[in-house]
Design an enzyme around this catalytic site. Sequence first.
Site, PDB file in Angstrom:
ATOM      1  N   HIS A 173      -4.602 -12.718  -5.572  1.00 28.37           N
ATOM      2  CA  HIS A 173      -5.046 -11.627  -4.695  1.00 28.37           C
ATOM      3  C   HIS A 173      -6.558 -11.707  -4.540  1.00 28.37           C
ATOM      4  CE1 HIS A 173      -4.307  -7.623  -2.834  1.00 28.37           C
ATOM      5  NE2 HIS A 173      -5.573  -7.429  -3.145  1.00 28.37           N
TER       6      HIS A 173
ATOM      7  N   ASP B 111      -4.225  -9.674   0.005  1.00 26.33           N
ATOM      8  CA  ASP B 111      -5.506  -8.999   0.188  1.00 26.33           C
ATOM      9  C   ASP B 111      -5.914  -8.996   1.648  1.00 26.33           C
ATOM     10  OD1 ASP B 111      -7.624  -7.422  -0.447  1.00 26.33           O
ATOM     11  OD2 ASP B 111      -8.910  -9.021  -1.179  1.00 26.33           O
TER      12      ASP B 111
ATOM     13  N   HIS C 108       0.817  -1.225   0.000  1.00 32.07           N
ATOM     14  CA  HIS C 108       0.000   0.000   0.000  1.00 32.07           C
ATOM     15  C   HIS C 108       0.846   1.268   0.000  1.00 32.07           C
ATOM     16  CE1 HIS C 108      -3.998  -1.830   0.403  1.00 32.07           C
ATOM     17  NE2 HIS C 108      -3.358  -2.786   1.062  1.00 32.07           N
TER      18      HIS C 108
ATOM     19  N   HIS D 291      -4.971  -8.739   5.326  1.00 32.12           N
ATOM     20  CA  HIS D 291      -3.790  -8.206   5.996  1.00 32.12           C
ATOM     21  C   HIS D 291      -3.359  -9.021   7.205  1.00 32.12           C
ATOM     22  CE1 HIS D 291      -4.141  -3.851   4.247  1.00 32.12           C
ATOM     23  NE2 HIS D 291      -4.221  -4.795   3.323  1.00 32.12           N
TER      24      HIS D 291
ATOM     25  N   HIS E 225      -6.556  -2.577  -5.251  1.00 38.89           N
ATOM     26  CA  HIS E 225      -6.311  -1.163  -4.978  1.00 38.89           C
ATOM     27  C   HIS E 225      -5.653  -0.451  -6.148  1.00 38.89           C
ATOM     28  CE1 HIS E 225      -7.136  -0.034  -0.694  1.00 38.89           C
ATOM     29  NE2 HIS E 225      -7.425  -1.325  -0.698  1.00 38.89           N
TER      30      HIS E 225
END
EC number: 3.1.-.-
Length: 447
Positions: free
Chosen positions: A150, A181, A11, A183, A86
Amino acid sequence: MTRVIHTGDTHIGYQQYHSPERRQDFLDAFERVVADALDGDVDAVVHAGDLYHDRRPELPDLLGTLAALRRLDDAGIPFLAIVGNHESTRGGQWLDLFERLGLATRLGRDPHVVGDVAFYGLDHVPRSRRDELDYQFEPHDAERAVLVAHGLFTPFAHADWETETVLAESNVDFDAVLLGDNHVPDTAELDGTWVTYCGSTERASASERDPRGYNLVQFGPDEVDIRRRTLETRPFAFVEVDLAGDEGIERVRQRVREFDLEDAVVIVELRGEGDAVTPAAVESFAVEEGALVARVNDKRDIDDGAELATDVSFADPDDAVRERVREMGLSSAALDVDETVRASKVADSNVRDEVRERVESLLSDDPGAFVAAESGDDLESDDGVGAGDSEAIEGTADAENAEAAEDAAESDTGTTTETTAETTTESDSEAAAEPAASQDSSLGDFA
């Protein structure tokens, strides 16, 4: 024997709590993974998606990523990756650009062999498009095979994608499935195949209390060995305060003083009864005590006279906004407009033109993007966690949606969305554009 680092959900670019320092923390965590790879005698770094927090990373984040990938390339360590929800765009992906620069390999249906292991990739695919997948891959002649994917897979929490189906319908026998995906790191074995999440490299929400890290995976002749490695990240201080009936701000301050707050992110959670406590007062006090940033979660029941109990949280309003948007069941085009108006880095003066261009492009290239998705209330997850956020497209396209979206953008330009409600989940599947089920290496979206 082949050893790889399995990482994901980095991220990069996430300016958590609107803090520039937190944004740098996410890049720093990725750089620590690269440093460990250089020092750890590994054969590859495998990234399971969500390299970036959104599909429009800013220049410092791109430059930082390129510098890290160049260090891997100089050391002869390949960077193998897939695209998460994302960072996905409708055209070319940033990962495609890195591949063209010779700094990365985008995994897909064709095997990429490192040592004695063949690696395959499966980008994030919304539930509405998974029926189109046939899980057919090109054959390999390596000793072992690995799928990198993912999504929210079984048998782990919040799952909406059956790993058993993937393994059963695939024409390749996989020895391991390396996932991104969710966490929360976890590992399980399904019919002789190891399935594992590496977790995120930084805390992307206040619910992620455990240390962050990645997996070190070793493929030997007789076994697959998966071991967890932790990363040194910015400290979080979780201050829980149980207030009695006559206690208030002074008791909260007393508890806050008991913690080492130097350069930490401080999450203060209020429970019990007690007097009203102003979050801003607590947050300012924590910063004065040395915290980088502080947020307050007031978990106490609030009686408004109608016996309505509500949890009020100020810890991460961005998460709350994203959750509310997800629950609205917007089309992918509407989500695109929302990002442009509210969440993107487009200057206010340019928003109207940017939205017009995006809508015109979608009308010509992807009219199905204007079809509404299921609302979050209709999703099957019992925990209210969406898997991929542009889900279950139904009906037919309607051009009137495009006009309405543009009108909404014109009226909302320059506004700011605020909220005091937070939804925290262990999985970070947020509103993002739907990736195509197949790869598209064009770079049209980079212009």
